[in-house]
Enzyme design. Structure first.
Site, PDB file in Angstrom:
ATOM      1  N   GLU A 259      -2.572   0.481  13.508  1.00 46.49           N
ATOM      2  CA  GLU A 259      -3.754   0.767  12.699  1.00 46.49           C
ATOM      3  C   GLU A 259      -5.036   0.424  13.443  1.00 46.49           C
ATOM      4  OE1 GLU A 259      -5.309  -0.176   8.154  1.00 46.49           O
ATOM      5  OE2 GLU A 259      -3.921  -1.576   9.131  1.00 46.49           O
TER       6      GLU A 259
ATOM      7  N   ASP B 258      -6.238   9.722   6.620  1.00 45.17           N
ATOM      8  CA  ASP B 258      -5.199   9.620   7.634  1.00 45.17           C
ATOM      9  C   ASP B 258      -4.502  10.963   7.825  1.00 45.17           C
ATOM     10  OD1 ASP B 258      -5.739   7.101   6.199  1.00 45.17           O
ATOM     11  OD2 ASP B 258      -4.326   6.210   7.611  1.00 45.17           O
TER      12      ASP B 258
ATOM     13  N   GLU C   6       0.861  -1.182   0.000  1.00 49.62           N
ATOM     14  CA  GLU C   6       0.000   0.000   0.000  1.00 49.62           C
ATOM     15  C   GLU C   6       0.898   1.232   0.000  1.00 49.62           C
ATOM     16  OE1 GLU C   6      -4.342   1.031   1.924  1.00 49.62           O
ATOM     17  OE2 GLU C   6      -3.169  -0.650   2.663  1.00 49.62           O
TER      18      GLU C   6
END
Length: 884
Positions: free
Chosen positions: A763, A495, A488
């Site tokens: 996360e 974010d 990614e």
């Protein structure tokens, strides 16, 4: 020195000597002595501090710009502002005649304070204009003559040239399609990595400028450039990575301007005379890593005396030059290094090194072996429950570097044109025990100045601050990525939006975000919708992939953050049309003033439970969230219109905002104030964005607290609710609850990962579950800064440092006592200088020391030791000591 000692009983002022103002930190477009500025009217900033009696602020200034004669090298007067009656010392624009491309200028400033005292002239600063027109580029785009595929070896390009006079200055201008690393006479040009950086390449391609005088010599010289796939054509995106998004062919554009001491000039340019080949790097991609075969290295390929007779030619390329722009943000550089803290043999028999810190960069390896022996370095963030090496959460990313030895003495290896996110590495191919001295972890990140610090009496909070900072370091890699390790590593807008305020405390992100925001605008769809990621590599050129609330709002929130943190109105001016287009896009999606259409991520990764039979999961209606962010962006646009004096827009968005809020109450709020999604996030967003009538706000805060108590003082918020949770509680008188949430160390909480040994922000709240197992590997990064947004609350409330006016022209110092903390200290280097706030409780007394920079004012609120009452003091720049 001016010191104020203040207690409940007395005031003592010590004042000695006369003020001596010193002008320092001269910046041009936010950079120190930049080599490539393409702003036609650059802006100047400086700091003015006094050795004594800081109370006198700047009242006037005079700027002087001198030109540097290209032939003689001497400076001469070019422009003077004259004496300007103004307190402005940030972003003062140049107002002289047109500036010349690739030409250098000196500037200096002196000031007068409010007492009429004049400072000495500052030491001069220098800046050089960039290549302002495509016609200034005499170089040609070139690439290797043979086809070079995305998974093939790294091409090498080289040429030689001769210099027959003494050099006064030499500047190299370089850009590429793909990554580049340049060398002159065998030595690296500059110290940056991952150049030319990541932008929306087809619209904006950065070039870098380097002072290369010290790399050149009289007589023969050589230059070599390696090209890597980089962001230009590496497969990008999760699940189905797309190669060649921007193009298939790597390319180089290079131009060196050399000025001799006699004033004559020479250009060295990329053209058809160059040659190409390949070398040791057989593969280099972002997700999968690097393969380096030392047997194929072409020693001395970038130096003179190298035999390139077997090299092939290059091909000219027809790439555009109209999209070339100077680089304004800080480059990616090497920073901290780490030695192994532990060598592990796992239950599976794997040889694993623990560096003690989850970092982003690579491992430098020294090894010796036979020709053809290979060493494989694999990377991971965590070990599994049994203590084995774990890489499932990397998904399809191999994240491996392979080094093939040439069989001589010890060799040192590091990868090229890639990076990894890791704490642990698995080493294959080395016989016997691993020698810790042979392995060094190297951290890389954008070279932003560290501006903030925070510490307190609670070690867990100090570790949380550490984790927040390292999450930012690892993910601010020219763009604000979501994560640095899996397949990614993209510029997710949501974010960045939620973390931007904390980011601005930790580091100077002015230029970092200013650059990235231009790509937000460049990649924004014609409809006004904003892509999920910037630069946008999701779009398939047919369908828009974006438009989510909380993510698209990056185009209003981040410009406003930059403005409030740095006082730069130009950011609002530059982004205003983008901001306006986003709000107009939402407006077109609404029905009866409600945003109830489209795809939204909602409160991403909120607290949820499996087999939820009693509604414990904290699900917040996505359209309720969307309505709140619709109001938030409209409020920011309204505020921006006021600042930019856009009267018609100000009136329009004021009316629109009222309609948005009325629709919210009508749709989602009962008559007695219950919000239809009875979750922490629903109440937090409604309170933070003033969605409720004034008479319903305090009871809503009470409902929020009731919800928190129901979850036994645990948060249940996701990406969009978390940043504002403690802010909303503090604002409405529940700072004690905010502290309880902050100090909670069981799942879900900020300190649960800290207790589990995290060194960065996770996360998910439970990336590692309480039983030691992992969350689903499809979405489980251990370096993901979004939840680190709590750092903003820690700076503003525990340390008490707040901006009362943009750029901290006026400051509020108001620490909130609580959480059992006995001391706390925070500092922040604002554009005017350092702010420091330190408090300590001993017994029933509070001792507090505050530093306020020159040319600012502050309201200092001094609490008692119980944090129940405050005494207010309005002050100017100085050092202040309080006791209560």
């Amino acid at each position: 020195m001016r010191i104020l000692l203040i207690s409940a009983f007395f005031l003592f002022v010590c004042k000695t000597g006369a003020a001596q103002v010193t002008i320092t930190n001269l910046l041009t477009e936010g950079q120190k002595n930049p080599l490539s500025v393409d702003a036609r009217n650059p802006r100047f900033s400086w700091q003015a501090t006094a050795d004594a009696n800081k109370a006198n602020s700047q009242a006037a200034y005079e700027l002087e710009v001198d030109t540097i004669d290209a032939k003689s090298g001497r400076s001469g007067s070019f422009w003077s502002s004259g004496k300007v009656l103004s307190s402005q010392l940030l972003y003062v624009p140049y107002k002289g005649k047109a500036l010349r491309s690739a030409h250098s200028y000196l500037w200096k400033v002196k000031t007068w304070d409010t007492g009429g005292k004049q400072s000495s002239w500052s030491e001069p600063a220098v800046w050089t204009m960039g290549l302002l027109s495509p016609a200034d580029w005499q170089a040609k785009w070139i690439g290797p003559s043979t086809p070079n595929v995305v998974n093939g070896p790294v091409p090498l390009l080289r040429t030689t040239f001769s210099l027959n006079k003494e050099i006064r200055e030499a500047t190299a201008y370089i850009t590429s399609h793909g990554f580049y690393e340049a060398q002159i006479n065998g030595r690296k040009v500059g110290d940056a990595y991952l150049t030319p950086g990541w932008t929306s390449y087809n619209k904006r391609l950065q070039y870098q400028a380097y002072d290369v005088k010290e790399l050149l010599k009289l007589g023969d010289n050589a230059i070599g450039v390696a090209l890597g796939s980089g962001w230009y054509r590496s497969p990008l995106g999760p699940y189905n990575p797309r190669p060649d998004f921007y193009g298939k062919d790597l390319g180089l554009l290079l131009q060196i301007k050399i000025v001799y001491t006699d004033g004559s000039q020479k250009l060295i340019v990329s053209d058809e005379s160059w040659k190409s080949s390949t070398g040791a790097v057989r593969f280099a991609e972002i997700y999968d890593g690097c393969v380096l075969d030392a047997r194929l290295a072409q020693e001395g390929w970038s130096a003179t005396g190298f035999n390139d007779q077997n090299w092939q030619g290059v091909k000219l390329q027809s790439f555009d030059k109209n999209n070339l722009i100077a680089t304004i943000n800080e480059p990616v550089r090497e920073h901290e290094t780490f030695k192994p803290v532990k060598i592990i043999t796992t239950p599976r028999g794997e040889k694993v090194i623990d560096f003690g810190q989850n970092l982003v960069g690579w491992v430098r390896v020294t090894a010796k072996g036979h020709a053809g022996d290979s060493i494989k370095i694999s990377h991971a963030e965590v070990l599994d429950k049994a203590g084995n090496f774990y890489t499932e959460n990397l998904r399809a990313a191999k994240s491996q570097n392979i080094y093939i030895l040439k069989g001589e003495d010890k060799q040192t290896f590091e990868p090229q044109f890639t990076w990894q996110g890791f704490r642990y590495v698995k080493v294959d191919g080395i016989k016997g025990e691993l020698n810790p001295a042979d392995f060094t972890g190297v951290a890389i990140y954008s070279d932003m100045k560290v501006t903030g610090s925070f510490a307190c009496s609670n070690p867990s909070l100090n570790q949380l601050q550490h984790n927040i900072q390292w999450g930012q370091r690892g993910n601010f890699l020219d763009v604000p990525t979501d994560c640095p390790q899996r397949d990614e590593r993209l510029g997710w807008t949501g974010d960045a939006q939620v973390f931007s305020r904390t980011a601005s405390f930790n580091m100077n992100v002015h230029n970092f975000f200013t650059k990235w925001l231009k790509d937000v605008a460049a990649d924004q769809y014609p409809s006004g919708s904003v892509p999920y990621i910037i630069p946008d590599v999701f779009t398939d050129h047919h369908n828009e992939v974006g438009g989510s609330s909380g993510w698209g709002d990056v185009c209003t929130v981040v410009p406003w953050t930059v403005y409030t943190a740095y006082g730069d109105t130009q950011v609002l001016e530059n982004q205003y049309s983008s901001m306006k287009a986003w709000v107009k896009y939402i407006e077109k999606q609404t029905r009866n003033d409600l945003w109830v259409t489209g795809n939204h991520f909602g409160d991403w990764l909120f607290y949820s439970v499996n087999d939820d039979r009693d509604g414990t999961s904290a699900i917040t209606n996505k359209y309720l969230i969307a309505q709140c962010f619709y109001a938030h962006s409209t409020q920011i646009l309204l505020n921006s219109a006021k600042i930019l004096n856009k009267k018609a827009d100000e009136q329009y968005y004021s009316q629109l905002l009222q309609k948005i809020k009325r629709a919210f109450v009508r749709e989602y709020v009962t008559a007695n104030g219950l919000i239809s999604s009875d979750t922490q996030t629903a109440y937090v967003l409604a309170l933070e964005f003033d969605m409720l009538p004034v008479n319903l706000r305090q009871q809503a805060a009470g409902r929020l607290v009731k919800n928190i108590v129901q979850y036994n003082y645990h948060l249940t918020t996701g990406f969009l609710g978390t940043p504002y949770l403690c802010d909303a509680l503090s604002r409405f008188g529940y700072a004690d609850v905010a502290y309880k949430l902050l100090l909670q160390d069981t799942y879900p909480s900020w300190l649960y990962p800290v207790k589990a040994g995290a060194t960065t922000i996770w996360e998910r709240w439970d990336g590692i579950r309480t039983d030691g197992s992992f969350e689903e590997p499809s979405m489980n990064s251990y370096n993901h800064y979004a939840y680190g947004a709590i750092g903003n609350w820690m700076y503003q409330n525990i340390a008490g440092i707040q901006a009362a006016e943009p750029g901290y022209k006026k400051i509020i110092i108001k620490p909130v006592i609580g959480g059992g903390l006995t001391w706390a200290e925070g500092s922040y280097d604002c554009p005017y200088g350092r702010i420091n706030s330190k408090w300590k409780i001993e017994g029933n007394k509070l001792d507090m020391t505050v530093t306020i920079p020159s040319n600012t004012t502050a309201d200092i609120f001094v609490p008692d030791a119980q944090g129940k009452t405050y005494k207010k003091f309005s002050v100017k720049g100085g050092l202040y000591h309080f006791q209560r």
